[in-house]
Structures are given as C-alpha cells and as structure tokens.
Design a protein around this motif. Structure first.
Motif, PDB file in Angstrom:
ATOM      1  N   THR A  68      28.768  70.049  39.684  1.00  0.00           N
ATOM      2  CA  THR A  68      28.688  68.977  39.438  1.00  0.00           C
ATOM      3  C   THR A  68      30.125  68.404  39.691  1.00  0.00           C
ATOM      4  O   THR A  68      30.170  67.312  40.145  1.00  0.00           O
ATOM      5  CB  THR A  68      28.325  68.623  38.071  1.00  0.00           C
ATOM      6  N   GLY A  69      31.147  69.057  39.191  1.00  0.00           N
ATOM      7  CA  GLY A  69      32.490  68.696  39.503  1.00  0.00           C
ATOM      8  C   GLY A  69      33.062  69.883  40.292  1.00  0.00           C
ATOM      9  O   GLY A  69      32.562  70.814  40.517  1.00  0.00           O
ATOM     10  N   VAL A  70      34.401  69.721  40.265  1.00  0.00           N
ATOM     11  CA  VAL A  70      35.215  70.922  40.941  1.00  0.00           C
ATOM     12  C   VAL A  70      36.329  71.159  39.923  1.00  0.00           C
ATOM     13  O   VAL A  70      37.213  70.288  39.542  1.00  0.00           O
ATOM     14  CB  VAL A  70      35.751  70.841  42.450  1.00  0.00           C
ATOM     15  N   ILE A 129      27.754  66.283  48.165  1.00  0.00           N
ATOM     16  CA  ILE A 129      27.016  66.596  49.216  1.00  0.00           C
ATOM     17  C   ILE A 129      25.813  66.031  49.358  1.00  0.00           C
ATOM     18  O   ILE A 129      25.204  65.625  50.302  1.00  0.00           O
ATOM     19  CB  ILE A 129      26.623  68.224  48.889  1.00  0.00           C
ATOM     20  N   GLU A 130      25.127  65.809  48.105  1.00  0.00           N
ATOM     21  CA  GLU A 130      23.590  65.320  48.008  1.00  0.00           C
ATOM     22  C   GLU A 130      23.830  63.693  48.579  1.00  0.00           C
ATOM     23  O   GLU A 130      22.943  63.163  49.084  1.00  0.00           O
ATOM     24  CB  GLU A 130      23.034  65.360  46.535  1.00  0.00           C
ATOM     25  N   GLU A 131      24.806  62.955  47.949  1.00  0.00           N
ATOM     26  CA  GLU A 131      25.030  61.719  48.415  1.00  0.00           C
ATOM     27  C   GLU A 131      25.293  61.274  50.070  1.00  0.00           C
ATOM     28  O   GLU A 131      24.731  60.707  50.610  1.00  0.00           O
ATOM     29  CB  GLU A 131      26.021  61.008  47.681  1.00  0.00           C
ATOM     30  N   GLY A 141      32.802  80.047  42.076  1.00  0.00           N
ATOM     31  CA  GLY A 141      31.712  80.000  41.349  1.00  0.00           C
ATOM     32  C   GLY A 141      31.005  78.564  41.419  1.00  0.00           C
ATOM     33  O   GLY A 141      31.544  77.777  42.082  1.00  0.00           O
ATOM     34  N   GLY A 142      29.786  78.461  40.527  1.00  0.00           N
ATOM     35  CA  GLY A 142      29.388  76.928  40.335  1.00  0.00           C
ATOM     36  C   GLY A 142      28.072  76.905  41.235  1.00  0.00           C
ATOM     37  O   GLY A 142      27.854  77.768  42.316  1.00  0.00           O
ATOM     38  N   GLY A 143      27.235  75.754  40.952  1.00  0.00           N
ATOM     39  CA  GLY A 143      26.038  75.708  41.668  1.00  0.00           C
ATOM     40  C   GLY A 143      26.075  75.715  43.362  1.00  0.00           C
ATOM     41  O   GLY A 143      25.432  76.273  43.958  1.00  0.00           O
TER      42      GLY A 143
HETATM   43  N1  LIG Z   1      21.098  76.716  44.885  1.00  0.00           N
HETATM   44  C1  LIG Z   1      22.232  75.651  45.073  1.00  0.00           C
HETATM   45  N2  LIG Z   1      22.431  75.187  46.324  1.00  0.00           N
HETATM   46  C2  LIG Z   1      23.404  74.031  46.577  1.00  0.00           C
HETATM   47  N3  LIG Z   1      23.879  73.292  45.540  1.00  0.00           N
HETATM   48  C3  LIG Z   1      23.338  73.752  44.215  1.00  0.00           C
HETATM   49  C4  LIG Z   1      22.406  74.655  43.898  1.00  0.00           C
HETATM   50  N4  LIG Z   1      22.396  74.719  42.693  1.00  0.00           N
HETATM   51  C5  LIG Z   1      23.148  73.773  42.198  1.00  0.00           C
HETATM   52  N5  LIG Z   1      23.838  73.173  43.043  1.00  0.00           N
HETATM   53  C6  LIG Z   1      24.621  72.108  43.062  1.00  0.00           C
HETATM   54  O1  LIG Z   1      25.459  72.266  41.972  1.00  0.00           O
HETATM   55  C7  LIG Z   1      25.370  71.232  41.009  1.00  0.00           C
HETATM   56  C8  LIG Z   1      25.378  71.683  39.522  1.00  0.00           C
HETATM   57  O2  LIG Z   1      26.527  72.745  39.384  1.00  0.00           O
HETATM   58  P1  LIG Z   1      26.712  73.802  38.151  1.00  0.00           P
HETATM   59  O3  LIG Z   1      27.646  74.568  38.560  1.00  0.00           O
HETATM   60  O4  LIG Z   1      25.298  74.580  38.391  1.00  0.00           O
HETATM   61  O5  LIG Z   1      26.608  72.985  36.802  1.00  0.00           O
HETATM   62  P2  LIG Z   1      27.780  72.208  36.314  1.00  0.00           P
HETATM   63  O6  LIG Z   1      28.946  72.030  37.525  1.00  0.00           O
HETATM   64  O7  LIG Z   1      27.205  71.084  35.913  1.00  0.00           O
HETATM   65  O8  LIG Z   1      28.326  73.281  35.395  1.00  0.00           O
HETATM   66  C9  LIG Z   1      24.326  70.224  41.354  1.00  0.00           C
HETATM   67  O9  LIG Z   1      24.858  69.160  41.493  1.00  0.00           O
HETATM   68  C10 LIG Z   1      23.848  70.641  42.550  1.00  0.00           C
HETATM   69  O10 LIG Z   1      24.563  69.853  43.606  1.00  0.00           O
END
Ligand SMILES: Nc1ncnc2c1ncn2[C@@H]1O[C@H](COP(=O)(O)OP(=O)(O)O)[C@@H](O)[C@H]1O
Ligand SMILES: Nc1ncnc2c1ncn2[C@@H]1O[C@H](COP(=O)(O)OP(=O)(O)O)[C@@H](O)[C@H]1O
Ligand SMILES: [Zn+2]
Ligand SMILES: [Zn+2]
Lengths: 295, 295
Positions: free
Chosen positions: B134-136, B188-190, B232-234
């Motif tokens: 969600t952030g970096v 990315i989504e926007e 790491g991260g989503g």
């Molecule tokens: N499988 C995926 N592929 C690409 N982007 C993803 C995926 N899963 C989550 N995301 C992106 O990552 C973000 C969530 O990040 P995450 O690290 O899971 O949570 P947070 O940063 O809130 O702790 C979402 O906004 C989404 O855009």
C-alpha cells in the motif's frame, strides 16, 4: 596523560598531505608530496614518517579502496582510474615500514570523522559529508562508526532527474544522469564552456547546480536521515549555492519529514568548519582509533 | 539455558499481530486484532499479553514514529495519516500495563531484523528490507544495529526519474516523483485502472514498475551499499518483477561498482525468506535486545 603522537596521511589524487599531530586534533607539522607513482611517492611518505616516533598512522585515501578486513586486498587502492595506483597495497607498505597500527578509510569518511570528532558535528550520531569538486564523493558517520556496506558509499553516483532544458550529456562514463556526471566541477565547466570560478555571476549556472545537488540530498535524507549534511570541495566555494540548495531541499522534501534539524535548514546544510583541515584531522582520529583497536 | 518468553507485536495500519515466542524465533501462539482506534485496540492487546508472563515485548510499528530516546515523545506514533493514532504513546501504554522492557522500531526495521537474525541475511553486516505494498517503506540494518538518523529511513520517498511515456501524475501528496507515489500498489492500480493482481499478464506494467524500483535500488546501493536487498510487500507477489529488477539494477549501476555481491544478482535482490514471518520474528529479537539492554 601524555599525548599521543599520531601520523596523518590524506592521500589524494594530486597530492599526499602528511602530518604529525595528537588526539586533540592539534597538528604539529605538515608536508605535501605530489602524487606521482607509488614507486616514487610511497618511499617519500615513509621517509617523512619514519623517524617521527608515531604511535599510529591514519590514512584517508582516494578510492575505490578495499575496506573489508576479511579480504586479501584489505588496505589496497583497487579499481581507480589513476592506473599507476591500481591494486596498490598502500596500508601494507606503510605498515611494514613504520611498524605501527594503521587506520584506513576513504578521503570523505576521513573528512566526516574530522568534523564529528573536532568540528561542528561533535556530539551528533549520524552525519554526512559530501565533497563536490573534480568528482563527487560522500562519507557517512553513523552510530560511532564510519559507514561501510559491501563497499564504502559512492554517493556521487546517485541518479538524479535531468532538467528538460539541460541538454548537456553528462560526463560520467558509467551513468547518464548521476550527480557527479552532471554536477561535479568538470561537468559545470564542460556544460557552460568556461571555468567554474568564472561563472560566479551567472545565476542560471548555480540555480541548476543547486537543483541537482538538492535532488541528491533529498535521497540521502530519505535513506540515511543524517542529522547534518556538510558540503565541501572546490565547487562549494561558490557560497551562493548554500541558500539555493537549502531552499530546494526544503521544496523537494515538501513537509514530508518533520524534524528539528530540517526546521533549522541554516544549520542542516552547512560548509565544512575546520578551515580545510577536516580531512587531515580526521586522519588523526583514524590513527587514534587504530591504536585503540590494537590494544 | 532456560528459554526466554518474549512478546511480539507487529503493529500495522489494518491489523495488530500479537505473538508469544522465544529468542530462537520460535512462535508459540499468535493472534490478530483489527486496528481501529487506540482506545479500543490497545486494551485488547494488553489483555492478550497480560497473563502470558513475558520477559520483554518487541514492537515493530507503522510510522512515522519517534525513536529518539532523548525525546519526550519517545515511543509515540507521530504524524501518521491514520488520525486516531496520531500522537499515540503506544510504548508507554504497553509498558505501563505489562511492566517489562519494550523494544520499539519501525515495521520495516522489524522485518530486516527478522531476516538478519533468523533468515537468509544471517551473518551479514549491512542489509536493506524494502516493502512495496500500500506504501513503500524500507528498513536498514547496519553494523549490528537498526539504522536511525535524525529519523528512521523513509526510503519510499526517494526521488526517481519518470519515464517520458508515463503520464500518470503520481499519488504521493508530497512528491511529484517519489517511489511510493509512482510504484506502490495503489499507484499501479490508479495508473492502469485495474487491480494490480489482475494486471499480472501485462508486461508493460511490470517493466515500468521494475524500472522505478531499480532506480531507487541504485540510489540505495550508491549510498548505503547493502550486502543484500530484500523485497517484500503485496506488489512483490508478482514474482516476474525479480528478474526484471535485477537486470535493470545492473544496467543502472553499469559496472561502476564491482563487488562479489553484485556479481551474484540472484542472491543480491531477493524475496523475503521467512514465510511472511520476518516481521513478527523481528519483534522477538527487538524484545530480546530490549531485555539485554535493560540488564
Ligand atoms: N498478488 C498481488 N499482485 C500485485 N499486487 C498486489 C498483490 N497483492 C497485493 N498487491 C498490492 O499490494 C497492496 C497491498 O500491500 P500489502 O503489502 O499486502 O499490504 P500493506 O502494505 O498494507 O501492509 C495492494 O494495494 C495491492 O495493490
Ligand atoms: N572557486 C571555485 N568556484 C567554483 N568551482 C571551483 C572553484 N574552485 C574549484 N572549483 C571546481 O572544483 C574542482 C576542483 O575541486 P577540488 O575539491 O578543489 O579538488 P579535488 O576534487 O580534485 O580534490 C575544479 O574542477 C573546479 O571545477
Ligand atoms: Zn556516475
Ligand atoms: Zn513521496
């Protein structure tokens, strides 16, 4: 307590400054030896230090250098463009001749150590020193130590965004848009076709220069978060750069980071404080630390 | 030797992960509590830990947070956009209720500590962990300690150069061209108008994403010179990013820095190694260190 007798060697690409001093930063005597080849220059430095009865020697050296104590090449100057000095075991040769502990680090780490130990940065935990001259280099002091990672910092080669109006190609052979390639002294001179010192009255030169420096500083603030950034080197003789850099750094950070330090920009981005002795005084502290670690 | 009983709290913007474990990184039990308001959430966390007989607690927390022990606000969450948590004395409240030493750092510093203590980065001296979600955000481990300067690192907000073809304005309210604003999940989504996960098959999305991440990594390499960079991260669930980032990082460095680490890019830029437990395991080590410093 009896004072230590410490040797200091600021090893630069054009000259080797050799000095004798003590742990309070007092320099008793100093000479300057031209940097030609190791074969010629190293014996001269050894001759200078040999009968001075030093307890330890501190060397702050142009780079890149090997600082990993586990490496066979520890204490060497490595892939420098000054070919005669490539793969030169400067620490080994000095140590063998002088039989004393030798501290070793980059020139800019020496300067930041001088400022932290004897200058305006005393008492601070995290400080950066950036020199903008023939090249751009940076030293980082953090938590009592000079920062090393897999290598010493190479902060002159961080990437920055070129202004659209700036058609100058940059002069770093490696990077199209790094700070050194776009903002070191020779880049200024090539871009504008005149000696940097003769451009003093051209505001557009320093406005652009300050922009590029401020971009790099923004990156350092976001990454290292130093409590103070000290700017030295020939280009920073243009003192009008300081207020421009401070203003632009503030604009780039744009309120995202709120600290007492940034609120007092005048004392955050500052010139060196030790009358150009920050480097050689840092060598004294490098020597003192080498002696301490040897015990 | 008897094992310690350590509390771990990974404090995130959406949930609070609370766990009990030991100094070997073993987690005995774990719960997750939704992050609503401090008034509601903190008592629930205290209730969880209260009768567990922990020797110390480690908290890795979303930020910005105050880490300066000399500050009145040490242990607070400070200027967070999550308004209910602004100026929340999370450390003070937990400590008062639990009467044990409390270690405290950023979420990403927790993650890098987990990887260095229990994961793939064991034995390394200088490591970075970057989360792209969600952030970096980024954490830096250096010389045995988590890096703090005037503040903790805010590596998500380093400036990068936008591609000319990228007309997306960025979504950081502070910076036109920072990494978070251009490359975090919501950006990315926007930019592309679809969920990031649904863009998996669009190579241009990940090519651009990898470029921006690699630019930021280049800056970290030049400044911090980590021996390993863990991502790491989503967003990094898109595993095709790894080879793209490695290739581009190599191109950006362009041979300027020559180290064994960079020669082995596959093991230089890597995914997290602890099955998403690097954060909570890092909290165990934060707790252990708090106990150690307390003695
Ligand atoms: N499988 C995926 N592929 C690409 N982007 C993803 C995926 N899963 C989550 N995301 C992106 O990552 C973000 C969530 O990040 P995450 O690290 O899971 O949570 P947070 O940063 O809130 O702790 C979402 O906004 C989404 O855009
Ligand atoms: N007064 C000045 N104003 C602007 N630029 C200067 C000035 N003096 C030197 N420079 C620039 O700085 C460079 C030399 O930097 P300096 O720090 O003195 O040496 P070095 O980096 O080789 O140790 C020159 O290339 C020149 O472009
Ligand atoms: Zn360069
Ligand atoms: Zn930003």
């Amino acid at each position: 307590m009896e004072k230590l007798r410490l040797g200091a060697l600021e090893a630069g690409g054009t000259k080797m400054v050799c000095a004798i001093g003590d742990e309070n930063g007092t320099i008793y005597e100093q000479v300057s030896i031209p940097t030609t080849t190791p074969k010629e220059t190293i014996p001269k430095m050894i001759a200078y230090f040999r009968d001075k009865g030093i307890d330890a020697l501190g060397i702050a050296c142009f780079g890149p250098i090997e600082l990993d104590r586990d490496s066979e090449k520890y204490g060497y100057i490595t892939t420098t463009p000054k070919l005669a000095w490539r793969d030169c075991d400067i620490v080994g040769q000095m140590q063998e001749a002088l039989h004393c502990p030798v501290g070793f680090d980059t020139d800019v780490n020496g300067s930041v150590l001088g400022e932290v130990t004897f200058g305006q940065a005393q008492g601070k935990k995290c400080v950066m020193y950036l020199t903008i001259g023939t090249g751009v280099g940076g030293g980082i002091y953090s938590n009592g130590e000079l920062h090393h990672g897999m290598l010493h910092p190479e902060t002159g080669h961080v990437l920055i965004t070129k202004r659209t109006a700036d058609t100058y190609a940059g002069r770093c052979p490696y990077h199209k848009n790094c700070l050194e390639g776009l903002a070191a002294g020779p880049a200024i001179e090539e871009r504008w076709g005149r000696k940097a010192v003769d451009l003093a009255d051209c505001p557009e030169v320093w406005e652009l220069e300050a922009d590029y420096i401020a971009q790099a500083l923004t990156g350092y603030v976001m990454t290292v978060s130093p409590e103070m950034i000290i700017l030295g080197g020939g280009v920073m003789h243009q003192e009008q750069l300081f207020p421009l850099i401070r203003k632009k750094l503030k604009e780039y950070i744009n309120g995202y980071i709120v600290t007492d330090e940034l609120a007092d920009m005048e004392h955050y981005v500052v010139p060196a404080s030790l009358h150009d002795d920050q480097g050689i005084m840092g060598c004294l502290e490098l020597a003192r630390r080498a002696l301490e670690n040897d015990h």
